[in-house]
Enzyme design. Sequence first.
Site, short mmCIF file in Angstrom:
data_model
loop_
_atom_site.label_atom_id
_atom_site.label_comp_id
_atom_site.label_asym_id
_atom_site.label_seq_id
_atom_site.Cartn_x
_atom_site.Cartn_y
_atom_site.Cartn_z
N LYS A 196 0.89 -1.17 0.00
CA LYS A 196 0.00 0.00 0.00
C LYS A 196 0.92 1.21 0.00
O LYS A 196 1.38 1.66 1.05
CB LYS A 196 -0.90 0.00 1.23
CG LYS A 196 -1.93 1.13 1.26
CD LYS A 196 -2.83 0.98 2.48
CE LYS A 196 -3.91 2.04 2.49
NZ LYS A 196 -3.36 3.39 2.70
N GLU B 179 -0.52 4.65 -7.82
CA GLU B 179 -0.03 5.59 -6.80
C GLU B 179 1.15 6.38 -7.35
O GLU B 179 2.11 5.79 -7.88
CB GLU B 179 0.39 4.84 -5.54
CG GLU B 179 0.49 5.71 -4.31
CD GLU B 179 -0.86 5.96 -3.66
OE1 GLU B 179 -0.88 6.56 -2.57
OE2 GLU B 179 -1.91 5.56 -4.22
#
Length: 653
Positions: free
Chosen positions: A104, A159
Amino acid sequence: MQGKKQRITQLTELLDEAARVYEQEDREIMSNFEYDKLYDELKKLEEETGIVLAGSPTRKVGYEILSELPKERHESAMLSLDKTKEVPALIDWLGNKEGILSWKMDGLTIVLTYRNGELVKAVTRGNGEVGEVVTNNAKVFKNLPLTIPYEGELIIRGEAVIRYSDFEMINAQIPDADAKYKNPRNLCSGSVRQLNNAITAKRNVNFFAFALIRMDEMNRFKTMMEQFNWLKELGFDVVEEKLVTAENMAETMEYFESHIITNDFPSDGLVLFFNDIAYGESLGRTSKFPRNGIAFKWRDEIKETTLQEIEWSASRTGLINPVAIFEPVELEGTTVSRASLHNISIMEGLELGLGDKVTVYKANMIIPQIADNLTRSGHLPIPKTCPVCGGDTMIKQDSDVKSLYCMNPECLAKKIKSFTHFVSRDAMNIEGLSEATIEKLIAKGLIKELADIFHVKDFKEEITTMEGFGEKSFRNLVDSVEKARTPILAKFIYSLGIANVGLANAKLICKEFGYDFNKVSNATVDELTQIPQIGYVIAEAFVSYFQKPENKLIIEDLLKEITFEKEEAAGGSEKLKGLTFVITGSVEHFTNRNEVKDVIEQHGGKVTGSVTAKTNYLINNDNTSSSSKNKKARELGIPVITEEEFIQLLNEA
């Protein structure tokens, strides 16, 4: 395909660097022939693969300044994932299914849209429903394909992140400690949301895809792993992923945990999705979370300890931060005894008092923080005077945050920049005096002027009780200070921090005036501008510095502490004039690589940091090494010589 993608990345970076150096520094690192050859190779690979990266010289994106970032509503809300801190909970959630476990990443989530192989839109996550359009900025991300070998419409999420190495490099260029970026995520967010994408381009933003949202043939792939592999083939960098089951979950978690500290990118835990796409989608979603994925954050190790004192740390801008000092505890494998409280608001909210029982942890397993105050005995007093200069303080409020400031414009804490520069490696080279240590010494009143550094030996008791210092480190510091008492003149001149006067210019000036300090310090603008590479701006700044009374006092005090190392007035020979060297690896005959560099420059040569077509020799004692510099030298036909061969070359020249 992956090999070709890597070569495209390599060529894009190499050609970009060649263009940058030529345009900004007016020098060449490769000939026009070499540039054209590599350009043609890149163009051919782009045509073969359909992949064109941002920054490719074949498709340069013009910079543009916008008045605002338009907002756009997402086609479907981007929900957050449910979270857990328990590995058994992950195993239960996955059941007997296969999952995809990945990082993440801690940056800014971006939604990209491609049509007919072209990047047409990039939108930030925003609040999950409405984001900002940042297409111009995405086009200058370091590793993002501008074109891909897919003709339909493709929408993906990923991301945008800034690597720790780039974060540290950018922060190193900001002299003011309080102006530095707090973490890579904040820097990334500001970089991606710039109105001027020329600024974004300098920040080395990277993009890592983590989800395929839509394509023309959505039934083409049955698993997420197939989607990830396909995205890689299109030229995208994808988050590192592992296929997991209940049986190998714990082992895989250990793998990820062991890489947190060594990763060059910031992360905020892990995410787990069902590998079977149809199964995951069939689960639907709650009002808050989709059911096909779950986020994991490592449980913070929390320890109880006792607050011993609050240290008030003054900084260059006048900001005075409270720092909690507590009985040492072991956290995540290291001993911790202090944690920043950041501002007055946080300190007051914790209702801290000396002797209180507090709980501490490491945020993201790295940064010590106070979690809670268990006894809350009452507010500590806020100092009315600066701990460094004794000047008046003032509490300033920005939104809901209260911070303490020193109002004295002459506060010594604001001198940290000049102290840090003075002791740096290319200046006086005093090891053991980091910026943090200098700040502590100033805060304790142990050093007020540059010359005070030469008297740290008088404060053994105070320094050895500072965190990070003991008897041995104190002795090493004193030894390093004593060695600094005999600098060469050029390094002393550089250490003074004269505007625009780097070490190379300082060496040129000292050589011109026969390494005589009196002549150097009394040089005129006319005399200085006669030196090649010294222009009017540098000359004027140089003369102005030595004419100011306050600087004369600083130098007068310093000259009482040092004796210049004698140098030949001729400044060495011109034996190596016109030759460019690169030095790599360990050295044996010299103290360090800087000493080799000094010898080369004393004899008219030049030292650079990278091997290019302009390099004449690579100095490396291990000339059979497979290092990137050795490989580059062999590719360009540049001789790789050992120290002994260099010394022989110097003697025979």
